[in-house]
Design an enzyme around this catalytic site. Structure first.
Site, PDB file in Angstrom:
ATOM      1  N   CYS A  79       0.835  -1.199   0.000  1.00  0.00           N
ATOM      2  CA  CYS A  79       0.000   0.000   0.000  1.00  0.00           C
ATOM      3  C   CYS A  79       0.883   1.267   0.000  1.00  0.00           C
ATOM      4  O   CYS A  79       1.607   1.506  -0.949  1.00  0.00           O
ATOM      5  CB  CYS A  79      -0.986  -0.020   1.161  1.00  0.00           C
ATOM      6  SG  CYS A  79      -2.334   1.186   0.991  1.00  0.00           S
ATOM      7  N   HIS A 185      -3.769  -4.751  -0.205  1.00  0.00           N
ATOM      8  CA  HIS A 185      -3.327  -5.316   1.075  1.00  0.00           C
ATOM      9  C   HIS A 185      -3.422  -6.842   1.034  1.00  0.00           C
ATOM     10  O   HIS A 185      -4.517  -7.394   1.206  1.00  0.00           O
ATOM     11  CB  HIS A 185      -4.203  -4.794   2.217  1.00  0.00           C
ATOM     12  CG  HIS A 185      -3.969  -3.369   2.567  1.00  0.00           C
ATOM     13  ND1 HIS A 185      -3.024  -2.979   3.488  1.00  0.00           N
ATOM     14  CD2 HIS A 185      -4.547  -2.232   2.122  1.00  0.00           C
ATOM     15  CE1 HIS A 185      -3.037  -1.662   3.599  1.00  0.00           C
ATOM     16  NE2 HIS A 185      -3.939  -1.189   2.777  1.00  0.00           N
ATOM     17  N   GLU A 187      -2.564  -8.852   3.306  1.00  0.00           N
ATOM     18  CA  GLU A 187      -2.977  -9.308   4.643  1.00  0.00           C
ATOM     19  C   GLU A 187      -4.470  -9.158   4.886  1.00  0.00           C
ATOM     20  O   GLU A 187      -4.994  -9.652   5.891  1.00  0.00           O
ATOM     21  CB  GLU A 187      -2.179  -8.563   5.720  1.00  0.00           C
ATOM     22  CG  GLU A 187      -2.611  -7.145   6.001  1.00  0.00           C
ATOM     23  CD  GLU A 187      -2.107  -6.104   5.009  1.00  0.00           C
ATOM     24  OE1 GLU A 187      -2.304  -4.899   5.279  1.00  0.00           O
ATOM     25  OE2 GLU A 187      -1.516  -6.496   3.979  1.00  0.00           O
TER      26      GLU A 187
END
Length: 203
Positions: A79, A185, A187
């Protein structure tokens, strides 16, 4: 070991949890010696570019990252961390980046219709560019990942390894040698994101 740079602007909990889930040895750190000993480096980031750049310099990691990348150590930005890899950002003024990848970070708003929401938030499909990057070895064309951003990387066509569509074609991921980044992202992108992190661990 993967050194996750701790400089106060990352989505740290989810990222650390993701690496733990896939069984990877990852450590959150701002210790120069640990970063230099690490096999790979991950640069997270959320928030404003200028603030993040100042914090990265203040904690002493700016020069460490440049030095370790010059030695060939893999570095991945996520990001805002990806945006920091470029030469500059035009977010509220002009701000210098790490200049590890040619290009600049510019607003999304001028390239999408006025009724499109900014920031761009949500799940979008990945479209690979050129030869498929090893970062996507476990990912298929069209699989979706999660984005939250108001700015995107421009002028980086030679380094772009994936894009997404938000009316306009936006840069989703880049790679230049041992330096790579995802605007989305991993994650927060479910199993697809975990597979991207797995591939990074294996590099």
């Amino acid at each position: 070991m993967i050194a996750i740079i701790d400089y106060g602007v990352g989505n740290i909990f989810s990222l650390c949890s993701s690496f733990k889930y896939i069984g990877a040895d990852a450590k959150l750190t701002s210790d120069e010696a640990e970063v230099r000993r690490a096999d790979k480096i991950l640069l997270p980031g959320v928030g404003a570019f200028s603030d993040a750049a100042a914090k990265l310099r203040a904690c002493g990691m700016w020069e460490v990252l440049l030095d370790e990348c010059a030695k060939g150590k893999p570095l991945m930005g996520i990001c805002l961390g990806m945006q920091m890899l470029f030469e500059k950002s035009m977010e509220y003024g002009e701000h210098k980046g790490l200049a590890l990848i040619p290009g600049e970070v510019v607003p999304i708003a001028p390239v999408v219709p006025k009724d499109y929401k900014i920031p761009h938030i949500g799940w979008n499909a990945l479209h690979f560019k050129g030869e498929k990057s090893p970062l996507f070895k476990y990912v298929n064309e069209g699989e979706c990942v999660y984005f939250v951003h108001s700015y995107y990387a421009s002028g980086c066509e030679e380094s772009t390894i994936a894009t997404c569509e938000y009316s306009a074609e936006l840069t989703a991921a880049v790679q230049r040698g041992n330096v790579m980044g995802t605007q989305f992202h991993p994650e927060k992108s479910g199993e697809v994101g975990l597979n991207i992190l797995r591939a990074f661990v294996e590099m």
